[in-house]
Design a protein around this motif. Structure first.
Motif, PDB file in Angstrom:
ATOM      1  N   ILE A  69      -4.519 -14.700  -1.690  1.00 46.08           N
ATOM      2  CA  ILE A  69      -4.918 -13.371  -2.129  1.00 46.08           C
ATOM      3  C   ILE A  69      -4.635 -12.391  -0.998  1.00 46.08           C
ATOM      4  O   ILE A  69      -5.181 -12.527   0.096  1.00 46.08           O
ATOM      5  CB  ILE A  69      -6.412 -13.340  -2.508  1.00 46.08           C
ATOM      6  CG1 ILE A  69      -6.694 -14.395  -3.592  1.00 46.08           C
ATOM      7  CG2 ILE A  69      -6.832 -11.972  -3.007  1.00 46.08           C
ATOM      8  CD1 ILE A  69      -7.693 -15.405  -3.176  1.00 46.08           C
ATOM      9  N   CYS A  70      -3.758 -11.408  -1.280  1.00 48.80           N
ATOM     10  CA  CYS A  70      -3.334 -10.454  -0.253  1.00 48.80           C
ATOM     11  C   CYS A  70      -3.827  -9.053  -0.577  1.00 48.80           C
ATOM     12  O   CYS A  70      -3.805  -8.627  -1.732  1.00 48.80           O
ATOM     13  CB  CYS A  70      -1.808 -10.438  -0.130  1.00 48.80           C
ATOM     14  SG  CYS A  70      -1.116 -12.038   0.366  1.00 48.80           S
ATOM     15  N   SER A  71      -4.232  -8.346   0.466  1.00 42.43           N
ATOM     16  CA  SER A  71      -4.656  -6.951   0.305  1.00 42.43           C
ATOM     17  C   SER A  71      -4.055  -6.104   1.421  1.00 42.43           C
ATOM     18  O   SER A  71      -3.781  -6.601   2.517  1.00 42.43           O
ATOM     19  CB  SER A  71      -6.185  -6.858   0.317  1.00 42.43           C
ATOM     20  OG  SER A  71      -6.705  -7.340   1.534  1.00 42.43           O
ATOM     21  N   LYS A  72      -3.851  -4.833   1.085  1.00 43.32           N
ATOM     22  CA  LYS A  72      -3.325  -3.858   2.044  1.00 43.32           C
ATOM     23  C   LYS A  72      -3.703  -2.480   1.518  1.00 43.32           C
ATOM     24  O   LYS A  72      -3.609  -2.224   0.311  1.00 43.32           O
ATOM     25  CB  LYS A  72      -1.812  -3.997   2.177  1.00 43.32           C
ATOM     26  CG  LYS A  72      -1.192  -3.019   3.171  1.00 43.32           C
ATOM     27  CD  LYS A  72       0.291  -3.286   3.340  1.00 43.32           C
ATOM     28  CE  LYS A  72       0.957  -2.235   4.192  1.00 43.32           C
ATOM     29  NZ  LYS A  72       0.666  -2.344   5.610  1.00 43.32           N
ATOM     30  N   ASP A  73      -4.139  -1.606   2.425  1.00 40.78           N
ATOM     31  CA  ASP A  73      -4.500  -0.245   2.027  1.00 40.78           C
ATOM     32  C   ASP A  73      -3.334   0.417   1.302  1.00 40.78           C
ATOM     33  O   ASP A  73      -2.185   0.332   1.746  1.00 40.78           O
ATOM     34  CB  ASP A  73      -4.890   0.596   3.252  1.00 40.78           C
ATOM     35  CG  ASP A  73      -6.240   0.187   3.836  1.00 40.78           C
ATOM     36  OD1 ASP A  73      -7.023  -0.464   3.114  1.00 40.78           O
ATOM     37  OD2 ASP A  73      -6.497   0.517   5.005  1.00 40.78           O
ATOM     38  N   GLY A  74      -3.657   1.048   0.166  1.00 44.84           N
ATOM     39  CA  GLY A  74      -2.651   1.757  -0.605  1.00 44.84           C
ATOM     40  C   GLY A  74      -1.911   0.885  -1.613  1.00 44.84           C
ATOM     41  O   GLY A  74      -1.013   1.365  -2.304  1.00 44.84           O
ATOM     42  N   TYR A  75      -2.306  -0.408  -1.713  1.00 48.09           N
ATOM     43  CA  TYR A  75      -1.624  -1.342  -2.618  1.00 48.09           C
ATOM     44  C   TYR A  75      -2.649  -2.120  -3.436  1.00 48.09           C
ATOM     45  O   TYR A  75      -3.772  -2.360  -2.985  1.00 48.09           O
ATOM     46  CB  TYR A  75      -0.742  -2.329  -1.834  1.00 48.09           C
ATOM     47  CG  TYR A  75       0.445  -1.649  -1.203  1.00 48.09           C
ATOM     48  CD1 TYR A  75       1.667  -1.592  -1.862  1.00 48.09           C
ATOM     49  CD2 TYR A  75       0.333  -1.032   0.039  1.00 48.09           C
ATOM     50  CE1 TYR A  75       2.753  -0.945  -1.295  1.00 48.09           C
ATOM     51  CE2 TYR A  75       1.414  -0.382   0.614  1.00 48.09           C
ATOM     52  CZ  TYR A  75       2.617  -0.342  -0.062  1.00 48.09           C
ATOM     53  OH  TYR A  75       3.686   0.307   0.488  1.00 48.09           O
ATOM     54  N   GLN A  76      -2.229  -2.539  -4.634  1.00 46.03           N
ATOM     55  CA  GLN A  76      -3.065  -3.392  -5.459  1.00 46.03           C
ATOM     56  C   GLN A  76      -3.147  -4.789  -4.833  1.00 46.03           C
ATOM     57  O   GLN A  76      -2.192  -5.244  -4.195  1.00 46.03           O
ATOM     58  CB  GLN A  76      -2.465  -3.521  -6.864  1.00 46.03           C
ATOM     59  CG  GLN A  76      -2.423  -2.239  -7.651  1.00 46.03           C
ATOM     60  CD  GLN A  76      -1.757  -2.428  -9.008  1.00 46.03           C
ATOM     61  OE1 GLN A  76      -1.761  -3.517  -9.581  1.00 46.03           O
ATOM     62  NE2 GLN A  76      -1.174  -1.354  -9.527  1.00 46.03           N
ATOM     63  N   GLU A  77      -4.289  -5.437  -5.024  1.00 44.42           N
ATOM     64  CA  GLU A  77      -4.430  -6.816  -4.553  1.00 44.42           C
ATOM     65  C   GLU A  77      -3.408  -7.694  -5.275  1.00 44.42           C
ATOM     66  O   GLU A  77      -3.168  -7.514  -6.469  1.00 44.42           O
ATOM     67  CB  GLU A  77      -5.850  -7.306  -4.842  1.00 44.42           C
ATOM     68  CG  GLU A  77      -6.132  -8.678  -4.291  1.00 44.42           C
ATOM     69  CD  GLU A  77      -7.568  -9.098  -4.523  1.00 44.42           C
ATOM     70  OE1 GLU A  77      -8.411  -8.796  -3.656  1.00 44.42           O
ATOM     71  OE2 GLU A  77      -7.835  -9.708  -5.585  1.00 44.42           O
ATOM     72  N   ALA A  78      -2.808  -8.596  -4.555  1.00 41.64           N
ATOM     73  CA  ALA A  78      -1.798  -9.495  -5.133  1.00 41.64           C
ATOM     74  C   ALA A  78      -2.226 -10.940  -4.897  1.00 41.64           C
ATOM     75  O   ALA A  78      -2.754 -11.279  -3.836  1.00 41.64           O
ATOM     76  CB  ALA A  78      -0.435  -9.242  -4.501  1.00 41.64           C
ATOM     77  N   THR A  79      -1.994 -11.793  -5.900  1.00 45.38           N
ATOM     78  CA  THR A  79      -2.384 -13.198  -5.813  1.00 45.38           C
ATOM     79  C   THR A  79      -1.178 -14.089  -6.097  1.00 45.38           C
ATOM     80  O   THR A  79      -0.375 -13.802  -6.974  1.00 45.38           O
ATOM     81  CB  THR A  79      -3.499 -13.517  -6.834  1.00 45.38           C
ATOM     82  OG1 THR A  79      -4.605 -12.664  -6.575  1.00 45.38           O
ATOM     83  CG2 THR A  79      -3.954 -14.954  -6.725  1.00 45.38           C
TER      84      THR A  79
END
Length: 126
Positions: A69-79
């Motif tokens: 599970i990846c997160s980054k400011d300005g982006y939707q969470e991606a799995t």
């Protein structure tokens, strides 16, 4: 004596995947864009992080699948679903070592493997 030699040979080969594949594996995580924080989760528990991406982490192999599970400011969470698959040396182990080798490798996780590298494209927030 011949029986003991044969038995010793089988025991040495009995954990073929353990020797060839090992019980741990490095998972490399790449994201577009770079700089994401990615958690590796197995059975509902976080077992490690890659922060920031790109990067890698060494984990113990098991029969249980991973969610990354990846997160980054300005982006939707991606799995990313990373299925625990059968390692290549397992087939040879069953043929050469028989049931004993497979049992040893299965108990240690050596007969499993995960996809690596993992490439995840993140979608910007609207």
């Amino acid at each position: 004596m011949r029986f003991l030699s044969t038995l010793a040979f089988i025991v040495l080969l009995s954990a073929c995947s353990s020797v060839i594949e090992g019980t741990s594996q490095e998972i490399v995580v790449n994201t577009v864009p770079e700089g994401a924080n990615c958690a590796l989760e197995r059975e509902g528990q976080i077992i490690g992080r890659v922060d920031p991406t790109p990067g890698g982490i060494t984990i113990e192999k098991t029969k249980h699948d991973l969610n990354i599970i990846c997160s980054k400011d300005g982006y939707q969470e991606a799995t990313f679903f990373n299925k625990s698959d059968v390692a290549g040396a397992t087939v040879g182990n069953i043929i050469l070592g028989g049931g004993i080798g497979w049992i040893i490798d299965s108990a240690s996780g050596a007969d499993n493997k995960y996809t690596t590298p993992v490439n995840i494209t993140m979608v910007p927030l609207e």
